[in-house]
Design an enzyme around this catalytic site. Structure first.
Site, PDB file in Angstrom:
ATOM      1  N   LYS A 121     -73.136 -18.598  43.000  1.00  0.00           N
ATOM      2  CA  LYS A 121     -72.232 -19.558  42.364  1.00  0.00           C
ATOM      3  C   LYS A 121     -72.281 -20.859  43.156  1.00  0.00           C
ATOM      4  CE  LYS A 121     -67.334 -20.191  41.122  1.00  0.00           C
ATOM      5  NZ  LYS A 121     -67.636 -20.910  39.874  1.00  0.00           N
ATOM      6  N   GLU A 128      -2.960   7.217   8.637  1.00  0.00           N
ATOM      7  CA  GLU A 128      -3.616   8.217   7.798  1.00  0.00           C
ATOM      8  C   GLU A 128      -4.604   9.029   8.617  1.00  0.00           C
ATOM      9  OE1 GLU A 128      -5.700   6.204   4.749  1.00  0.00           O
ATOM     10  OE2 GLU A 128      -3.943   5.882   3.483  1.00  0.00           O
ATOM     11  N   LYS A 166       0.811  -1.215   0.000  1.00  0.00           N
ATOM     12  CA  LYS A 166       0.000   0.000   0.000  1.00  0.00           C
ATOM     13  C   LYS A 166       0.844   1.265   0.000  1.00  0.00           C
ATOM     14  CE  LYS A 166      -4.190  -1.893   2.137  1.00  0.00           C
ATOM     15  NZ  LYS A 166      -3.813  -3.293   2.073  1.00  0.00           N
ATOM     16  N   ARG A 194     -61.060 -14.377  40.318  1.00  0.00           N
ATOM     17  CA  ARG A 194     -61.004 -14.732  41.734  1.00  0.00           C
ATOM     18  C   ARG A 194     -60.701 -13.521  42.623  1.00  0.00           C
ATOM     19  NH1 ARG A 194     -57.485 -19.031  39.240  1.00  0.00           N
ATOM     20  NH2 ARG A 194     -58.902 -20.750  38.769  1.00  0.00           N
ATOM     21  N   THR A 229     -62.133 -23.157  43.612  1.00  0.00           N
ATOM     22  CA  THR A 229     -60.724 -22.867  43.357  1.00  0.00           C
ATOM     23  C   THR A 229     -60.381 -21.434  43.795  1.00  0.00           C
ATOM     24  OG1 THR A 229     -60.864 -24.296  41.415  1.00  0.00           O
ATOM     25  CG2 THR A 229     -58.922 -22.891  41.589  1.00  0.00           C
ATOM     26  N   ASN A 243      -7.162  -3.216  -6.040  1.00  0.00           N
ATOM     27  CA  ASN A 243      -7.259  -4.650  -5.788  1.00  0.00           C
ATOM     28  C   ASN A 243      -7.047  -5.381  -7.111  1.00  0.00           C
ATOM     29  OD1 ASN A 243      -7.804  -5.013  -2.969  1.00  0.00           O
ATOM     30  ND2 ASN A 243      -9.791  -4.043  -3.323  1.00  0.00           N
ATOM     31  N   GLU A 295      -9.875   1.729  -5.600  1.00  0.00           N
ATOM     32  CA  GLU A 295     -10.745   2.116  -4.495  1.00  0.00           C
ATOM     33  C   GLU A 295     -10.405   3.514  -3.992  1.00  0.00           C
ATOM     34  OE1 GLU A 295     -10.784  -0.914  -1.509  1.00  0.00           O
ATOM     35  OE2 GLU A 295     -11.675  -2.399  -2.848  1.00  0.00           O
ATOM     36  N   ASP A 346     -64.842 -14.936  45.567  1.00  0.00           N
ATOM     37  CA  ASP A 346     -63.705 -15.283  46.408  1.00  0.00           C
ATOM     38  C   ASP A 346     -63.933 -16.691  46.923  1.00  0.00           C
ATOM     39  OD1 ASP A 346     -61.217 -14.447  47.970  1.00  0.00           O
ATOM     40  OD2 ASP A 346     -62.538 -15.245  49.540  1.00  0.00           O
ATOM     41  N   GLU A 401      -6.343   2.154  -2.732  1.00  0.00           N
ATOM     42  CA  GLU A 401      -5.553   1.039  -3.253  1.00  0.00           C
ATOM     43  C   GLU A 401      -6.191   0.515  -4.519  1.00  0.00           C
ATOM     44  OE1 GLU A 401      -5.678  -2.292  -0.604  1.00  0.00           O
ATOM     45  OE2 GLU A 401      -7.819  -2.048  -0.196  1.00  0.00           O
ATOM     46  N   HIS A 424     -74.002 -26.785  39.096  1.00  0.00           N
ATOM     47  CA  HIS A 424     -73.473 -27.968  38.414  1.00  0.00           C
ATOM     48  C   HIS A 424     -74.476 -29.100  38.573  1.00  0.00           C
ATOM     49  CE1 HIS A 424     -69.223 -26.697  37.562  1.00  0.00           C
ATOM     50  NE2 HIS A 424     -69.606 -25.747  38.414  1.00  0.00           N
ATOM     51  N   GLU A 454     -18.240  -8.133  -5.555  1.00  0.00           N
ATOM     52  CA  GLU A 454     -19.374  -7.331  -6.020  1.00  0.00           C
ATOM     53  C   GLU A 454     -19.318  -7.003  -7.507  1.00  0.00           C
ATOM     54  OE1 GLU A 454     -16.260  -4.613  -4.121  1.00  0.00           O
ATOM     55  OE2 GLU A 454     -17.175  -6.577  -3.731  1.00  0.00           O
ATOM     56  N   HIS A 487     -15.025  -3.156   7.998  1.00  0.00           N
ATOM     57  CA  HIS A 487     -14.304  -3.059   6.730  1.00  0.00           C
ATOM     58  C   HIS A 487     -14.659  -4.176   5.754  1.00  0.00           C
ATOM     59  CE1 HIS A 487     -11.989   0.084   8.677  1.00  0.00           C
ATOM     60  NE2 HIS A 487     -11.693  -0.766   9.643  1.00  0.00           N
ATOM     61  N   ASP A 524     -66.706 -23.339  31.694  1.00  0.00           N
ATOM     62  CA  ASP A 524     -66.902 -24.238  32.826  1.00  0.00           C
ATOM     63  C   ASP A 524     -67.321 -25.637  32.405  1.00  0.00           C
ATOM     64  OD1 ASP A 524     -66.770 -24.911  35.438  1.00  0.00           O
ATOM     65  OD2 ASP A 524     -68.612 -23.918  36.063  1.00  0.00           O
ATOM     66  N   ALA A 525     -68.082 -25.747  31.312  1.00  0.00           N
ATOM     67  CA  ALA A 525     -68.541 -27.076  30.893  1.00  0.00           C
ATOM     68  C   ALA A 525     -67.360 -27.973  30.530  1.00  0.00           C
ATOM     69  CB  ALA A 525     -69.505 -26.950  29.717  1.00  0.00           C
ATOM     70  N   HIS A 562     -75.712 -19.879  38.979  1.00  0.00           N
ATOM     71  CA  HIS A 562     -74.810 -20.869  38.354  1.00  0.00           C
ATOM     72  C   HIS A 562     -74.806 -22.122  39.215  1.00  0.00           C
ATOM     73  CE1 HIS A 562     -71.023 -22.419  36.548  1.00  0.00           C
ATOM     74  NE2 HIS A 562     -70.756 -22.811  37.789  1.00  0.00           N
ATOM     75  N   ARG A 610     -25.010  -9.533   0.212  1.00  0.00           N
ATOM     76  CA  ARG A 610     -24.309 -10.777   0.518  1.00  0.00           C
ATOM     77  C   ARG A 610     -25.072 -11.496   1.625  1.00  0.00           C
ATOM     78  NH1 ARG A 610     -17.841  -9.172   0.491  1.00  0.00           N
ATOM     79  NH2 ARG A 610     -17.945  -7.642  -1.198  1.00  0.00           N
TER      80      ARG A 610
END
Length: 1191
Positions: free
Chosen positions: A754, A239, A155, A657, A919, A328, A314, A691, A326, A786, A334, A274, A585-586, A784, A379
């Site tokens: 419930k 440089e 160089k 809950r 629960t 090449n 370049e 609750d 430089e 069951h 490219e 670079h 629930d089902a 509600h 690339r």
């Protein structure tokens, strides 16, 4: 030489003899018809990968025979098979050294009659010694003269040459230097910043940018050391470093007669350390005046050194001008973009110039060379941008490339099955596009990158997207450190890789079967479920158009008049409304909460029409929230959003809950408020707040959060006991009326009962609902229950008659036993009164056809509850828990002791103080019951031994007060014996908790999982941190499987069976299982071959049954220090080690089974002599855990 050039243009005969005729030429023969004289007969490419293939292709176009070389590691590389001949080079050498074996390369060339060698780029392309050896062996070197290569490789000499002919250079040291002192003189004169460069370097090695004096000495030392190591020469030059310079290079061609032309310039400013990443031609950001000057200077330098062949001059360019760097002396990576804008084949020109052609003979004079349009090259490398561009290796599983107008690909190992090794450059393919304008080319490149599908290895494509989309690139204003200076480029948008993840899951399903917890056997249905047709309720001879969701329903009132207006309208409705529990629930009660979103969504639009007059659809909250993530690997929030979009007219309800939201523990207050706000934002309308202990302080928080979020607040009284039975003295009518008053005083909109266990008999229903209606005449009442005992349909009709406004039902196919009463039965019964529901019986039956098939599909989760059980009036087990506890008991090895579990459930409830059971309080009683059965303990045993027993964590925390305060308080002295010296809580558990740090957690999750983390993700993590992490791990591996049809989510597909997966609107994957390989006896791997949209794809799956190792665990003995597991479980944590001194009561390990955790404590003091388990071990009840030598 003119004849040589002329022969290149000799056409191949356009009509060769027919395939069956004698003398039909082969492909090689056809190629030889256009062959030139000796120098253009046979060429060896001393390189590998894409550039080798690039040269081979042009050589074939020139009628030449091609020879490639390959290392042992490259024996499967594409360049080996593209050439006419290929030979191993550098046997016994390292992979890179093989391609640097100059003498071996020349030996191969001579042995096989090669006339010229093309070095490509990299490796030996700039090695003057190699060029000399090639020529000395009597062959042509495709490149500059050895003396020119040698001169330009220095160089310092190149710089001196430029100065001598008046080409500007960046200010720098006059020559190579080796001492820090020489460099210091330069920076004292010119200042900072500076760049240190290796005088014999290239590719960015030996370079250092220094911005301040304090860093200069160290950087100088590092640069010289690196240069010495890389090039054998430690000299450098210094440089002046330019601020945001552009890297512009000119493509040159020269011949042996001194002719030199340029092929215009390229902008290569987008670099990383670079190394060029994206290149474009021509450079659009420089003026025509600068362009002309720069190109003229490039030609001037080439002529000064009598440059021959292709090369690149370049320059760095800033706002003050251009500066030579430089030349090449080789073809560049490219070069393709220059070929695209000029139409000139640079490789062909190289070969012909090496053979002696002049530029005029090739028609390459400066006046004939023009440019058209713009070209961009990316690339594509196998590097991971998110991990510092670390090269990735492995097998390419999928490779689908781009194509179409203006797209060019130069590749090597770009094919499925290619093995990417760590030995060479990570370049996979160069994608080059051409367009009339820069913007057209840029958009074309984006389109091309989108078309790529590369799986198995990481690539830099996501990073390229960011670069090409950045405003700086769009404006053609990039500079050489643009990437380093722009961190937002690394905010990558990654490909979802959905198809390959689906195949990975299906492959594992094929080999190892379903891993969904709780599944027993294959799904019971293997066909697609048809969607039913509905009738018009006004004219049942007509069908309803259900192609779009219905827009009319009770939700319209919420949206127009708010929760208060909605409550008034419900109360004013002359009949009795229903809420459908099928979607929550089902299936929680009958199918272990395993119903997937897709099976609700498939019938959602029809439901919006059929149940248009329904009060609500219960579809969220309760156990469905964590089970969605934990076992179904679905996002519960996405379920809510999906159902909201498909059912815009019917209110959606969630079970929450109180102070626990959808969790099983206490959370900071701000978490409950945030959860409620986000729930409404994502489509929820009604909060059924309860609750598990009817603890009003917990309820107040949940109620207030739901109100402030804008939801309809339905506060629930959890029902226990029997208000019609005078012997039941704890949960009396007076208790319920007083509790209801407390709830109404909170400003609720709807009052709910419930009845989670199905204890509410018709007479009790009449008494309770009648009393509530009398006390609260303007308050809507919602009931509600069951159907565990088989009487809930009668009870719901009694509730309606007593003044209830809404009752809960489930579609017939998912009703009865532990679920809710039959929708068809209740609605039909009420239609014969003045309390009609406004729901068409025929449309209920139409929906039921669908759900009958769904239940058959999910038979692998059935709890085998075949009939009613009036024993519920004794054990009071909630419907949702009944089936889950039965399943849980099976998992814990108590399958044959269900009667004992039920009896112990009654005892456990009494020990807890006869509590409300839902629960999570019901879970406490259930865990307690299983603990009693597993350890063969009676109620009296617990009372007598409570201070010595290791109770399940849920039981200990209940007695500490983490769920709140039960009605009547905790039983003493049992509470004190169980909690011992642990914390005692006598007020709302979450009252003093620190606010949840949402922003902090979101940042942490984003760092861990990427930028896709949402506010609802943070809430899911807040509620269930470990479950959320496991969910993310699963989806990272297999993707979003919620769109996969259930029969293929749970069951193995058959060979030849097509699977249609609608991944988004208008996009469907068609998958077919093609073949399953035998197991590899060495690795235990099977190859599973699929067709994906007609293309073959393979996945590798470990066969977990290929080598079964039987582990027989030692059982604990009756010795006090021989400590066994109290249940079948997984070891979550081991807290002791061999040789450790422990005391009686110290924790030994933590076990987990089906959501229940238990700490195992030592019954004795002493030294740990053996630990027989490790974290993650699955152990059975009685297996030895630890041996303690007690003292």
């Amino acid at each position: 030489m003119a004849d040589s050039v002329h022969t290149l243009r000799t056409p191949v005969p356009s009509r060769p003899a027919s395939p069956g005729a004698a003398g039909t030429p082969s492909i090689a023969g056809l190629r030889r018809l256009g062959r030139g004289p000796a120098p253009l007969r046979k060429i060896l490419i001393a390189n590998r990968g894409e550039i080798a293939i690039r040269i081979i292709r042009t050589a074939h176009e020139l009628g030449m025979t091609t020879v490639s070389i390959h290392s042992a590691e490259d024996r499967f590389s594409a360049h080996r098979t593209k050439a006419d001949e290929s030979y191993v080079v550098g046997e016994g050498m390292t992979p890179v050294a093989a391609y640097l074996a100059q003498d071996d390369i020349i030996r191969i060339a001579l042995e096989h009659g090669v006339s010229m060698i093309h070095p490509g780029y990299g490796f030996l392309s700039e090695n003057a010694e190699f060029a000399k050896k090639v020529e000395a062996a009597g062959m042509l070197f495709v490149g500059p003269q050895p003396s020119v290569i040698d001169g330009l490789g220095d160089k310092i000499k190149a710089r001196e040459l430029a100065i001598s002919i008046g080409v500007p250079v960046v200010p720098g040291t006059p020559g190579a230097i080796s001492s820090y002192e020489e460099g210091a003189e330069f920076v004292e004169k010119h200042g900072f910043p500076v760049i240190i460069k290796a005088s014999m370097g290239g590719g960015g090695r030996g370079m250092r940018v220094v911005k301040e004096q304090k860093d200069f000495k160290e950087a100088f030392a590092m640069a010289t050391s690196e240069a010495k190591t890389a090039f054998g020469d430690g000299t450098v030059f210094v440089e002046r470093f330019l601020y945001k310079p552009r890297h512009i290079e000119a493509q040159l061609l020269g011949d042996s007669q001194g002719n030199v032309v340029h092929l215009f310039e390229r902008d290569c400013s987008v670099q990383r350390r670079h190394q060029k990443v994206v290149e474009l031609a021509p450079a659009g950001s420089i003026s025509e005046e600068l362009r002309a000057t720069l190109l003229a200077d490039a030609v001037k330098i080439a002529k000064a050194v009598k440059y021959r062949n292709a090369g690149t001059c370049e320059f760095l360019v800033d706002d003050k001008g251009h500066y030579f760097i430089e030349i090449n002396p080789r073809v560049q990576v490219e070069h393709t973009i220059t070929e695209e804008i000029t139409g000139i084949d640079i490789i062909a020109a190289q070969i012909q110039i090496a053979a002696g052609a002049t530029l005029p003979e090739l028609g390459l004079t400066q006046d004939t060379i023009t440019k058209r349009g713009y070209s961009i090259q990316c690339r594509i490398t196998t590097e991971d941008p998110a991990n510092g561009f670390q090269p990735d290796t492995g097998k390419i599983e999928v490779y689908r490339s781009a194509g179409g107008n203006g797209v060019r690909l130069d590749a090597s190992s770009g094919f499925a099955g290619a093995q990417i090794t760590p030995h060479y450059d990570s370049l996979l393919v160069k994608c080059t596009v051409r367009g009339a304008t820069f913007e057209i080319a840029r958009r074309k490149m984006l389109r091309a990158l989108v078309e790529f599908r590369i799986r198995g290895v990481k690539t830099n494509i996501p990073f390229l997207f960011r670069v090409l989309s950045h405003p700086v690139f769009v404006g053609q204003e990039t500079w050489t450190t643009f990437i380093d200076d722009t961190p937002e480029l690394f905010q990558l948008v990654t490909s979802q890789n959905r198809a390959q993840k689906f195949l990975a899951y299906l492959g594992d399903l094929v080999v190892n079967g379903s891993t969904i917890k709780g599944q027993v056997g294959e799904p019971g249905l293997h066909e697609e479920i048809p969607i039913p047709t509905l009738v018009d309720p006004e004219d049942e001879s007509k069908t309803l158009d259900t192609s779009a969701p219905c827009q009319t329903g009770w939700r319209n009132i919420i949206q127009k008049e708010g929760p208060e207006g909605f409550a008034k309208a419900v109360r004013a409705y002359p009949g009795c409304l229903i809420m459908d529990t099928t979607w929550r629930d089902a299936h929680q009660s009958l199918l272990a909460t395993r119903l997937r979103t897709i099976d609700m969504a498939n019938i959602a639009k029809e439901t919006s029409h059929a149940l248009q007059n329904a009060y609500a659809l219960e579809c969220w909250g309760g156990a469905t929230f964590d089970v969605a993530m934990r076992f179904l690997y679905e996002d519960p929030w996405e379920r809510l959003r999906t159902l909201r979009a498909l059912v815009p007219n019917i209110p959606l309800q969630a079970l929450v809950r109180g102070a626990n939201a959808v969790g099983y523990t206490s959370y900071p207050d701000n978490a409950i408020y945030e959860f409620s706000a986000r729930a409404v934002e994502n489509g929820l309308d009604i909060f059924r707040v309860f609750d598990s202990l009817n603890y009003i302080d917990n309820m107040r928080l949940g109620i207030d959060a739901a109100k402030k979020a804008g939801g309809v607040v339905e506060a629930a009284i959890c029902y226990s006991g029997d208000v019609a039975n005078p012997k039941k003295t704890k949960y009396t009518l007076e208790y319920y009326l007083n509790f209801a008053q407390e709830l109404v005083d909170c400003g609720i909109h709807v009052l709910a009962i419930k009845d989670m266990a199905g204890l509410l008999k018709p007479e009790a229903a009449t008494i309770l609902v009648g009393a509530l209606r009398a006390k609260f005449p303007d308050m809507p009442i919602h009931v509600h229950s069951h159907d565990t005992a088989g009487i809930s349909a009668a009870s719901m009709i009694a509730c309606a008659a007593a003044g209830a406004d809404v009752v809960d039902v489930a579609i017939d196919a998912l009703s009865g036993t532990t679920a809710q009463p039959s929708m068809g039965a209740v609605c039909s019964a009420l239609e014969q009164t003045n309390l009609g529901t406004g729901i068409s019986h025929k449309n209920i039956q139409a929906l039921n056809l669908y759900w009958s098939s769904v239940r058959q599909l999910y038979t692998c989760f059935e709890a085998n509850v075949r009939s009613s059980d009036s024993g519920v009036f004794d054990h009071e087990m909630p419907g949702g828990q009944y089936t889950n506890l039965m399943f849980q008991s099976q998992q814990l090895g108590l399958a044959g002791q269900w009667k004992e579990v039920v009896k112990s459930y009654i005892d456990a409830n009494i020990l807890c103080g006869d509590i409300v059971k839902v629960t999570p309080s019901s879970k406490v009683v259930g865990d307690f019951a299983q603990f009693l059965v597993a350890n063969k303990l009676s109620r009296q045993d617990v009372i007598d031994q409570a201070d010595k027993l290791d109770f399940p964590n849920s039981v200990v925390e209940f007695f500490q007060g983490y769920l709140g305060q039960p009605v009547g308080g905790f039983p003493e002295p049992l509470r004190s014996k169980i909690i011992r010296d642990k914390k005692r809580i006598d007020e709302r558990p979450g009252k003093d908790m620190e606010p949840y740090a949402f922003e902090k957690v979101r940042k942490e999750l984003t760092e861990k999982y990427g930028t896709t983390i949402t506010s609802t993700d943070v809430l899911s993590y807040c509620m269930y941190p470990k479950v959320f992490e496991e969910f993310k791990e699963w989806t990272t591996k297999y993707g979003d499987l919620s769109v996969l049809p259930t029969r293929f989510f749970l069951g193995k597909p058959k060979v030849g069976e097509e699977i249609h997966i609608a991944i988004e609107k208008g996009k469907t994957l068609i998958v077919k299982l093609v073949a399953i390989s035998p197991v590899n006896v060495e690795t235990g791997i099977r190859d599973i071959l699929f067709e994906l949209n007609g293309e073959l794809r393979a996945v590798q799956v470990e066969d977990k049954n290929a080598a079964i190792e039987t582990v027989r665990r030692e059982k604990a003995t009756s010795e006090p220090g021989s400590i066994g597991s109290p249940m079948s479980a997984v070891v979550v944590e081991v807290r002791v080690h061999e040789g450790q001194d422990i005391k009686a009561g110290d924790p030994i390990c933590v076990l987990s089974a089906m959501k229940m955790e238990q700490i195992v404590s030592s019954p004795v003091s002493g030294k740990v002599s053996r630990v027989t388990v490790t974290e993650g071990d699955s152990i059975a009840q009685g297996d030895l855990v630890v041996v303690v030598q007690h003292s």
